[in-house]
Design a protein around this motif. Structure first.
Motif, PDB file in Angstrom:
ATOM      1  N   ALA A  39       0.887  -1.225  -0.124  1.00 41.57           N
ATOM      2  CA  ALA A  39      -0.174  -0.038  -0.076  1.00 41.57           C
ATOM      3  C   ALA A  39       0.975   1.207  -0.029  1.00 41.57           C
ATOM      4  O   ALA A  39       0.580   2.190  -0.703  1.00 41.57           O
ATOM      5  N   GLY A  40       1.966   1.275   0.915  1.00 39.46           N
ATOM      6  CA  GLY A  40       2.876   2.400   0.821  1.00 39.46           C
ATOM      7  C   GLY A  40       3.330   2.592  -0.824  1.00 39.46           C
ATOM      8  O   GLY A  40       3.610   3.888  -1.203  1.00 39.46           O
ATOM      9  N   VAL A  41       3.944   1.744  -1.249  1.00 40.58           N
ATOM     10  CA  VAL A  41       4.603   1.775  -2.457  1.00 40.58           C
ATOM     11  C   VAL A  41       3.583   2.214  -3.437  1.00 40.58           C
ATOM     12  O   VAL A  41       3.919   3.081  -4.475  1.00 40.58           O
ATOM     13  N   THR A  42       2.334   1.639  -3.604  1.00 46.48           N
ATOM     14  CA  THR A  42       1.328   1.993  -4.699  1.00 46.48           C
ATOM     15  C   THR A  42       1.032   3.371  -4.185  1.00 46.48           C
ATOM     16  O   THR A  42       0.847   4.259  -5.107  1.00 46.48           O
ATOM     17  N   THR A  43       0.749   4.098  -3.090  1.00 43.36           N
ATOM     18  CA  THR A  43       0.462   5.175  -2.703  1.00 43.36           C
ATOM     19  C   THR A  43       1.689   6.350  -3.148  1.00 43.36           C
ATOM     20  O   THR A  43       1.432   7.238  -3.856  1.00 43.36           O
ATOM     21  N   ALA A  44       2.776   5.845  -3.013  1.00 43.56           N
ATOM     22  CA  ALA A  44       3.994   6.619  -3.271  1.00 43.56           C
ATOM     23  C   ALA A  44       4.204   6.803  -4.811  1.00 43.56           C
ATOM     24  O   ALA A  44       4.305   8.010  -5.371  1.00 43.56           O
ATOM     25  N   TYR A  45       3.704   5.774  -5.626  1.00 42.09           N
ATOM     26  CA  TYR A  45       3.898   5.975  -7.078  1.00 42.09           C
ATOM     27  C   TYR A  45       2.732   6.611  -7.545  1.00 42.09           C
ATOM     28  O   TYR A  45       2.952   7.557  -8.462  1.00 42.09           O
ATOM     29  N   TRP A  46       1.322   6.418  -7.115  1.00 41.93           N
ATOM     30  CA  TRP A  46       0.476   7.456  -7.338  1.00 41.93           C
ATOM     31  C   TRP A  46       0.844   8.837  -7.152  1.00 41.93           C
ATOM     32  O   TRP A  46       0.512   9.833  -8.016  1.00 41.93           O
ATOM     33  N   TYR A  47       1.206   9.204  -5.831  1.00 39.25           N
ATOM     34  CA  TYR A  47       1.548  10.678  -5.646  1.00 39.25           C
ATOM     35  C   TYR A  47       2.724  11.320  -6.639  1.00 39.25           C
ATOM     36  O   TYR A  47       2.761  12.232  -6.713  1.00 39.25           O
ATOM     37  N   SER A  48       3.785  10.445  -6.776  1.00 42.85           N
ATOM     38  CA  SER A  48       4.473  10.951  -7.546  1.00 42.85           C
ATOM     39  C   SER A  48       4.181  11.425  -8.912  1.00 42.85           C
ATOM     40  O   SER A  48       4.554  12.293  -9.779  1.00 42.85           O
ATOM     41  N   ASN A  49       3.287  10.377  -9.469  1.00 44.68           N
ATOM     42  CA  ASN A  49       2.663  10.573 -10.899  1.00 44.68           C
ATOM     43  C   ASN A  49       1.621  11.683 -10.661  1.00 44.68           C
ATOM     44  O   ASN A  49       1.741  12.745 -11.503  1.00 44.68           O
ATOM     45  N   TYR A  50       1.203  12.187  -9.673  1.00 45.07           N
ATOM     46  CA  TYR A  50       0.312  13.276  -9.400  1.00 45.07           C
ATOM     47  C   TYR A  50       1.177  14.661  -9.487  1.00 45.07           C
ATOM     48  O   TYR A  50       0.882  15.559 -10.145  1.00 45.07           O
ATOM     49  N   LEU A  51       2.314  14.464  -8.807  1.00 47.43           N
ATOM     50  CA  LEU A  51       3.323  15.602  -8.941  1.00 47.43           C
ATOM     51  C   LEU A  51       4.034  15.783 -10.192  1.00 47.43           C
ATOM     52  O   LEU A  51       3.914  17.097 -10.466  1.00 47.43           O
ATOM     53  N   LYS A  52       4.176  14.725 -10.581  1.00 49.36           N
ATOM     54  CA  LYS A  52       4.950  15.124 -12.089  1.00 49.36           C
ATOM     55  C   LYS A  52       3.957  15.702 -12.932  1.00 49.36           C
ATOM     56  O   LYS A  52       4.283  16.543 -13.670  1.00 49.36           O
ATOM     57  N   GLN A  53       2.740  15.005 -12.902  1.00 51.12           N
ATOM     58  CA  GLN A  53       1.523  15.761 -13.653  1.00 51.12           C
ATOM     59  C   GLN A  53       1.446  17.332 -13.630  1.00 51.12           C
ATOM     60  O   GLN A  53       1.128  18.233 -14.214  1.00 51.12           O
ATOM     61  N   SER A  54       1.417  17.619 -12.135  1.00 47.63           N
ATOM     62  CA  SER A  54       0.978  19.059 -11.740  1.00 47.63           C
ATOM     63  C   SER A  54       1.917  19.854 -12.141  1.00 47.63           C
ATOM     64  O   SER A  54       1.993  20.925 -12.503  1.00 47.63           O
ATOM     65  N   MET A  55       3.273  19.373 -11.988  1.00 51.52           N
ATOM     66  CA  MET A  55       4.681  20.069 -12.312  1.00 51.52           C
ATOM     67  C   MET A  55       4.613  20.371 -13.974  1.00 51.52           C
ATOM     68  O   MET A  55       5.128  21.574 -14.365  1.00 51.52           O
TER      69      MET A  55
END
Length: 138
Positions: A39-55
């Motif tokens: 769950a931690g790895v999956t959440t970290a992956y989704w959050y990094s994709n979100y940050l990348k998209q917003s950047m």
């Protein structure tokens, strides 16, 4: 060493149940840890994709802003250079007319045509410089 034998029969279910109630099974602990890590790895992956998209969206907006500013500046510079070229063209035409007139009216005593030719070459040099600047802007 003293060993005591009891005459009562031992039930095997009591010690087994007491062990299970005291601490959880190793399999359950490992399963919970793997689920938490996953769950931690999956959440970290989704959050990094979100940050990348917003950047990327912010960067795209900045680039669009800068492009619009550069287009406006380019248009302003091009308009100014076009105006200068038009002014120089009108001066060249006036000098050409004056040169033609002086050639027609020239006598052996006056040499005004040399002055006009030098002025005309100066204007042509300025016109060439402005043309190079316009070519650089294009």
């Amino acid at each position: 060493m003293i060993v005591s034998y009891s005459t009562e029969p031992m039930t095997t279910s009591e010690p087994l149940r007491s062990r299970r109630t005291r601490r959880p099974s190793v399999k359950i602990v490992l399963l919970i840890w793997f689920l938490l890590i996953g769950a931690g790895v999956t959440t970290a992956y989704w959050y990094s994709n979100y940050l990348k998209q917003s950047m990327l969206e912010q960067l795209d907006a900045r680039i669009q802003n800068q492009t619009e500013i550069m287009k406006a500046d380019y248009s302003t510079q091009l308009a100014a250079l076009s105006e200068q070229v038009e002014q120089l063209n009108s001066r060249v035409e006036a000098f050409n007319e004056l040169l033609t007139f002086t050639k027609d009216n020239a006598s052996d005593k006056t040499d005004n045509s040399n002055k006009l030719y030098s002025q005309l070459s100066d204007v042509k040099n300025q016109l060439a410089k402005l043309q190079k600047q316009m070519d650089l802007l294009k």
